[in-house]
Design an enzyme around this catalytic site. Structure first.
Site, PDB file in Angstrom:
ATOM      1  N   LYS A  14     -34.611   8.193  13.803  1.00  0.00           N
ATOM      2  CA  LYS A  14     -34.492   6.774  13.458  1.00  0.00           C
ATOM      3  C   LYS A  14     -35.035   6.796  12.276  1.00  0.00           C
ATOM      4  O   LYS A  14     -35.771   7.694  11.624  1.00  0.00           O
ATOM      5  CB  LYS A  14     -35.055   5.868  14.623  1.00  0.00           C
ATOM      6  CG  LYS A  14     -34.449   6.048  15.982  1.00  0.00           C
ATOM      7  CD  LYS A  14     -34.989   5.207  16.927  1.00  0.00           C
ATOM      8  CE  LYS A  14     -34.242   4.762  18.302  1.00  0.00           C
ATOM      9  NZ  LYS A  14     -35.316   4.197  18.917  1.00  0.00           N
ATOM     10  N   TYR A  54     -25.590   0.500  20.366  1.00  0.00           N
ATOM     11  CA  TYR A  54     -26.608   0.009  21.231  1.00  0.00           C
ATOM     12  C   TYR A  54     -25.661  -1.080  22.170  1.00  0.00           C
ATOM     13  O   TYR A  54     -26.610  -2.082  22.609  1.00  0.00           O
ATOM     14  CB  TYR A  54     -27.769  -0.576  20.628  1.00  0.00           C
ATOM     15  CG  TYR A  54     -28.833   0.466  20.271  1.00  0.00           C
ATOM     16  CD1 TYR A  54     -29.105   1.333  21.060  1.00  0.00           C
ATOM     17  CD2 TYR A  54     -29.438   0.582  19.044  1.00  0.00           C
ATOM     18  CE1 TYR A  54     -30.262   2.231  20.889  1.00  0.00           C
ATOM     19  CE2 TYR A  54     -30.177   1.499  18.505  1.00  0.00           C
ATOM     20  CZ  TYR A  54     -30.599   2.376  19.450  1.00  0.00           C
ATOM     21  OH  TYR A  54     -31.618   3.323  19.413  1.00  0.00           O
ATOM     22  N   PHE A  62     -34.781  -8.030  22.598  1.00  0.00           N
ATOM     23  CA  PHE A  62     -35.192  -7.541  21.443  1.00  0.00           C
ATOM     24  C   PHE A  62     -34.141  -6.967  20.710  1.00  0.00           C
ATOM     25  O   PHE A  62     -34.259  -6.301  19.690  1.00  0.00           O
ATOM     26  CB  PHE A  62     -36.119  -6.349  21.964  1.00  0.00           C
ATOM     27  CG  PHE A  62     -35.406  -5.483  23.039  1.00  0.00           C
ATOM     28  CD1 PHE A  62     -34.522  -4.123  22.348  1.00  0.00           C
ATOM     29  CD2 PHE A  62     -35.698  -5.528  24.441  1.00  0.00           C
ATOM     30  CE1 PHE A  62     -33.986  -3.416  23.201  1.00  0.00           C
ATOM     31  CE2 PHE A  62     -35.083  -4.404  25.314  1.00  0.00           C
ATOM     32  CZ  PHE A  62     -34.171  -3.407  24.395  1.00  0.00           C
ATOM     33  N   ARG A  90     -34.471  14.437  26.842  1.00  0.00           N
ATOM     34  CA  ARG A  90     -35.159  13.463  26.987  1.00  0.00           C
ATOM     35  C   ARG A  90     -36.696  13.758  27.468  1.00  0.00           C
ATOM     36  O   ARG A  90     -37.585  13.039  27.174  1.00  0.00           O
ATOM     37  CB  ARG A  90     -34.603  12.523  28.217  1.00  0.00           C
ATOM     38  CG  ARG A  90     -32.935  12.025  28.112  1.00  0.00           C
ATOM     39  CD  ARG A  90     -33.071  10.714  27.369  1.00  0.00           C
ATOM     40  NE  ARG A  90     -33.791   9.701  27.732  1.00  0.00           N
ATOM     41  CZ  ARG A  90     -33.902   8.203  27.382  1.00  0.00           C
ATOM     42  NH1 ARG A  90     -32.896   8.121  26.363  1.00  0.00           N
ATOM     43  NH2 ARG A  90     -34.222   7.348  28.033  1.00  0.00           N
ATOM     44  N   THR A  96     -39.856   5.737  26.699  1.00  0.00           N
ATOM     45  CA  THR A  96     -39.363   4.898  25.609  1.00  0.00           C
ATOM     46  C   THR A  96     -40.636   4.269  24.746  1.00  0.00           C
ATOM     47  O   THR A  96     -40.475   4.109  23.497  1.00  0.00           O
ATOM     48  CB  THR A  96     -38.815   3.718  26.100  1.00  0.00           C
ATOM     49  OG1 THR A  96     -37.401   4.309  26.742  1.00  0.00           O
ATOM     50  CG2 THR A  96     -38.130   2.636  25.131  1.00  0.00           C
ATOM     51  N   ARG A 107     -42.539  11.231  21.268  1.00  0.00           N
ATOM     52  CA  ARG A 107     -42.915  10.034  21.178  1.00  0.00           C
ATOM     53  C   ARG A 107     -44.261  10.035  21.195  1.00  0.00           C
ATOM     54  O   ARG A 107     -45.029   9.017  20.613  1.00  0.00           O
ATOM     55  CB  ARG A 107     -42.114   8.972  21.900  1.00  0.00           C
ATOM     56  CG  ARG A 107     -40.595   8.799  21.366  1.00  0.00           C
ATOM     57  CD  ARG A 107     -39.772   8.356  22.328  1.00  0.00           C
ATOM     58  NE  ARG A 107     -38.689   7.880  21.950  1.00  0.00           N
ATOM     59  CZ  ARG A 107     -37.570   7.438  22.853  1.00  0.00           C
ATOM     60  NH1 ARG A 107     -37.896   7.306  24.200  1.00  0.00           N
ATOM     61  NH2 ARG A 107     -36.306   6.708  22.237  1.00  0.00           N
ATOM     62  N   ASN A 127     -40.039   4.253  17.644  1.00  0.00           N
ATOM     63  CA  ASN A 127     -40.379   5.562  18.369  1.00  0.00           C
ATOM     64  C   ASN A 127     -39.638   6.738  18.137  1.00  0.00           C
ATOM     65  O   ASN A 127     -39.206   7.539  18.781  1.00  0.00           O
ATOM     66  CB  ASN A 127     -40.306   5.156  19.896  1.00  0.00           C
ATOM     67  CG  ASN A 127     -38.726   4.661  20.113  1.00  0.00           C
ATOM     68  OD1 ASN A 127     -37.875   4.589  19.287  1.00  0.00           O
ATOM     69  ND2 ASN A 127     -38.491   4.214  21.294  1.00  0.00           N
ATOM     70  N   HIS A 130     -33.977   8.916  19.146  1.00  0.00           N
ATOM     71  CA  HIS A 130     -32.833   8.421  20.142  1.00  0.00           C
ATOM     72  C   HIS A 130     -32.446   9.587  20.882  1.00  0.00           C
ATOM     73  O   HIS A 130     -32.088  10.429  20.011  1.00  0.00           O
ATOM     74  CB  HIS A 130     -31.871   7.539  19.617  1.00  0.00           C
ATOM     75  CG  HIS A 130     -30.895   7.360  20.451  1.00  0.00           C
ATOM     76  ND1 HIS A 130     -30.745   6.544  21.580  1.00  0.00           N
ATOM     77  CD2 HIS A 130     -29.648   8.095  20.652  1.00  0.00           C
ATOM     78  CE1 HIS A 130     -29.463   6.537  22.023  1.00  0.00           C
ATOM     79  NE2 HIS A 130     -28.885   7.700  21.761  1.00  0.00           N
ATOM     80  N   GLU A 141     -21.438   8.973  23.096  1.00  0.00           N
ATOM     81  CA  GLU A 141     -22.133   8.929  21.739  1.00  0.00           C
ATOM     82  C   GLU A 141     -21.836   9.844  20.643  1.00  0.00           C
ATOM     83  O   GLU A 141     -21.597   9.575  19.490  1.00  0.00           O
ATOM     84  CB  GLU A 141     -23.651   8.601  22.097  1.00  0.00           C
ATOM     85  CG  GLU A 141     -24.208   7.580  22.750  1.00  0.00           C
ATOM     86  CD  GLU A 141     -25.834   7.572  23.269  1.00  0.00           C
ATOM     87  OE1 GLU A 141     -26.372   8.515  22.853  1.00  0.00           O
ATOM     88  OE2 GLU A 141     -26.140   6.515  23.843  1.00  0.00           O
TER      89      GLU A 141
HETATM   90  P1  GDP Z   1     -34.509   4.725  24.895  1.00  0.00           P
HETATM   91  O1  GDP Z   1     -33.192   5.246  25.517  1.00  0.00           O
HETATM   92  O2  GDP Z   1     -35.672   5.477  25.315  1.00  0.00           O
HETATM   93  O3  GDP Z   1     -34.526   4.820  23.361  1.00  0.00           O
HETATM   94  O4  GDP Z   1     -34.694   3.274  25.330  1.00  0.00           O
HETATM   95  P2  GDP Z   1     -33.719   2.004  25.512  1.00  0.00           P
HETATM   96  O5  GDP Z   1     -32.284   2.689  25.589  1.00  0.00           O
HETATM   97  O6  GDP Z   1     -34.193   1.338  26.680  1.00  0.00           O
HETATM   98  O7  GDP Z   1     -33.833   1.065  24.069  1.00  0.00           O
HETATM   99  C1  GDP Z   1     -33.434   1.446  22.905  1.00  0.00           C
HETATM  100  C2  GDP Z   1     -34.431   1.234  21.969  1.00  0.00           C
HETATM  101  O8  GDP Z   1     -34.728  -0.222  21.741  1.00  0.00           O
HETATM  102  C3  GDP Z   1     -36.030   1.820  22.339  1.00  0.00           C
HETATM  103  O9  GDP Z   1     -35.936   3.278  21.772  1.00  0.00           O
HETATM  104  C4  GDP Z   1     -36.860   1.058  21.500  1.00  0.00           C
HETATM  105  O10 GDP Z   1     -36.778   1.309  20.026  1.00  0.00           O
HETATM  106  C5  GDP Z   1     -36.241  -0.413  21.678  1.00  0.00           C
HETATM  107  N1  GDP Z   1     -36.810  -1.039  22.864  1.00  0.00           N
HETATM  108  C6  GDP Z   1     -36.777  -0.665  24.149  1.00  0.00           C
HETATM  109  N2  GDP Z   1     -37.175  -1.721  24.760  1.00  0.00           N
HETATM  110  C7  GDP Z   1     -37.899  -2.411  24.102  1.00  0.00           C
HETATM  111  C8  GDP Z   1     -38.650  -3.579  24.390  1.00  0.00           C
HETATM  112  O11 GDP Z   1     -38.827  -4.140  25.358  1.00  0.00           O
HETATM  113  N3  GDP Z   1     -39.037  -4.258  23.266  1.00  0.00           N
HETATM  114  C9  GDP Z   1     -38.779  -4.083  21.948  1.00  0.00           C
HETATM  115  N4  GDP Z   1     -39.065  -4.722  20.908  1.00  0.00           N
HETATM  116  N5  GDP Z   1     -38.084  -2.831  21.860  1.00  0.00           N
HETATM  117  C10 GDP Z   1     -37.419  -2.259  22.933  1.00  0.00           C
HETATM  118 MG    MG Z   2     -31.367   4.269  25.537  1.00  0.00          MG
END
Ligand code: GDP
Ligand code: MG
Length: 163
Positions: A14, A54, A62, A90, A96, A107, A127, A130, A141
């Site tokens: 990212k 996304y 968020f 992963r 996350t 991360r 973080n 992705h 994707e």
């Molecule tokens: P990932 O698959 O581990 O990347 O997590 P997710 O698919 O749930 O979320 C996508 C991205 O959104 C994450 O990598 C974070 O950058 C962001 N994100 C996820 N959960 C939160 C949250 O609770 N608050 C905020 N501000 N950002 C979030």
């Molecule tokens: Mg995800």
């Protein structure tokens, strides 16, 4: 050789990873684990593309911070291949939330913030990376980010010792 457990998955470095100069660190971890890079491109996506990538998060509170984050600079997209690569990647990426991500994960080693802080300050959870969550997401994707002709089949040196 049984090839049925070989999977491909999408990884993005990212914008924070690009701006912080972490591309080499990230790629090294996947290469060291024996994962094969079968596709790679750098792309600065716009808001429309963010909404496609996304789509599952569009309704989340968020989402606007996430969109701002992922469109804030170029990202490096790559397709990694290996045995059960989706789950393995992963694992290497970590949870996350950087605060919860274990040391030794990308991360956990290169970030530390928590979700509450990000939400309170109305900032994205930066973080670094992705990775597709499951094999269905991975297939979708990869299709979104890559033309099939830009994915390559080749043998890594010493592959017989890896898979
Ligand atoms: P990932 O698959 O581990 O990347 O997590 P997710 O698919 O749930 O979320 C996508 C991205 O959104 C994450 O990598 C974070 O950058 C962001 N994100 C996820 N959960 C939160 C949250 O609770 N608050 C905020 N501000 N950002 C979030
Ligand atoms: Mg995800």
């Amino acid at each position: 050789m049984v090839e049925s457990s070989i999977q491909q998955t999408l990884v993005l470095v990212k914008p924070d990873g690009i701006y912080r100069g972490l591309i080499g660190n990230v790629i090294t971890r996947f290469e060291n684990a024996g994962l094969k890079i079968v596709g790679m491109r750098m792309r600065w996506i716009d808001k429309d593309f963010s909404k496609r990538h996304y789509s599952e998060h569009l309704e989340k509170t968020f989402y606007y911070t996430l969109e701002e984050y992922i469109t804030a600079g170029p990202v490096l997209a790559m397709v990694l291949e290996g045995v059960e690569a989706v789950e393995v990647v992963r694992k290497i990426v970590g949870s996350t939330e950087p605060k919860s991500a274990m040391p030794g994960t990308i991360r956990g080693d290169f970030a530390h913030i928590n979700l509450a802080h990000a939400d309170k300050t109305k900032k994205a959870v930066c973080n670094i990376i992705h990775a597709s969550a499951n094999s269905k997401d991975a297939a979708n994707e990869i299709m979104l980010w890559f033309d099939p002709m830009d994915l390559h089949t080749y043998k890594r040196a010493g592959e017989e010792w890896i898979r």
